[in-house]
Design a protein around this motif. Structure first.
Motif: not given
Length: 359
Positions: A290-314
């Motif tokens: 059920y994770k088989f998707a009709r997508l054909y990305p050519l590179d990293q920038k073809d992905l829909a953005p999925a953002l996450r926080p990044v904590d560097f501690g400072v």
């Protein structure tokens, strides 16, 4: 309350994995600056019913049903969506197949809009619609018989999806041998199922878990493996190449399997696969169909953005840009085999399987 600066995809992963706290998120937000444009907020929940009140049950909401199923910790988000869509059929007050299909389509669209960045959720909804309604025989049955057939198919599809992990775990056992060392990345429930079954089968192996920053998913997986008395070693993400000499194989999960045979998964999967390929180590992917998707990305920038926080501690200066993407794309040439509930596949076969699934 959902933070618009963090994608629904990532918030869902946090809710499922319990890897971070709200306090951690607050600190991460104050320590980082997200410069990319956030995705539009999800629309408010809508009832998956026809607009005509005479053809609906006002008390039923597909989003509420989805959230009810989603509370089960071991149930994948996509399977929760499948269960919710099956409930739509049961609760429907439609009197014709056309009305019921419109109702199902509306429910499916509502679920996909709930989290537009979740590849597995979208794919599961699309596959459900194809699997349940794709035969012309329904047109020649009376409505009650056709509806009963739809419910039967919906339940069958839900059961197939629910048992997918166990099927994958069984198929993968011949590839795990005594004395091997396995590198895993992030927390994948299907990969955990694979390793759990291997441990239950008394196989002797050790696991190297990447830390999985910034949400520390590798820490959770290492804890789960320790409970099974599996020898496990935690390594920092930047030490993958350093430790690859010790590794016999790499096992990763996938957020989505695309038409090229590549995968979309947690950030860092691509570079791990590249290192493994350069050192002739097999890279195995465990992913439900059920994770088989009709997508054909050519590179990293073809992905829909999925953002996450990044904590560097400072604190990070406001002029410093922070990369907040949650996942990357690994091309098929870096993958060896995909273990799925459809069988053990080479990346080149994935496109054929996708055609069969969506026919």
């Amino acid at each position: 309350m959902a933070d618009p600066k963090i994608s629904a995809y990532y918030q869902t992963r946090m809710a499922h994995f319990g890897a971070v706290t709200n306090d951690w998120l607050a600190q991460a937000q104050s320590a980082s600056v997200i410069t990319t444009t956030p995705p539009p907020p999800s629309p408010p929940p809508t009832a998956a019913t026809l607009s005509d009140p005479s053809h609906q049950k006002p008390s039923f909401s597909v989003i509420d049903e989805f959230n009810r199923w989603r509370k089960q910790p071991d149930l994948a988000e996509a399977v929760a969506a499948i269960r919710a869509l099956a409930a739509v059929i049961r609760s429907s007050m439609a009197t014709t197949m056309m009305q019921l299909e419109i109702e199902l389509k509306s429910a499916s669209d509502s679920l996909k809009s709930w989290d537009t960045t979740s590849i597995s959720l979208t794919a599961a909804c699309d596959l459900f619609m194809r699997y349940v309604t794709r035969t012309a025989a329904l047109e020649y049955e009376d409505f009650n018989s056709a509806k009963s057939r739809l419910i039967e198919r919906a339940d069958k599809f839900g059961e197939i999806s629910y048992t997918a992990r166990k099927v994958i775990a069984m198929l993968s056992q011949d590839f795990i041998f005594n004395g091997c060392t396995i590198l895993v990345h992030g927390f994948s429930r299907v990969v955990l199922e694979v390793l759990k079954l291997a441990a239950q089968n008394k196989k002797l192996f050790r696991v190297l878990c990447t830390e999985g920053r910034p949400d520390r998913t590798g820490l959770r997986l290492s804890n789960e493996l320790a409970k099974l008395d599996v020898p496990v070693k935690l390594v920092i993400d930047s030490a993958v190449a350093y430790t690859m000499d010790e590794v016999d194989m790499v096992f990763v999960g996938a957020d989505g399997v695309v038409e090229s045979g590549g995968i979309i998964n947690m950030m860092g999967t691509y570079q791990i696969a590249m290192v493994a390929k350069s050192m002739s180590k097999p890279v195995y992917v465990a992913a439900e169909s059920y994770k088989f998707a009709r997508l054909y990305p050519l590179d990293q920038k073809d992905l829909a953005p999925a953002l996450r926080p990044v904590d560097f501690g400072v604190p990070i200066p406001s002029k410093v840009e922070v990369e907040c993407s949650a996942r990357d794309y690994t091309p098929p040439q870096y993958l060896t085999l995909l273990f799925t509930d459809l069988g053990v596949l080479t990346p080149s076969v994935v496109s054929d399987e996708l055609i069969q699934l969506y026919l």
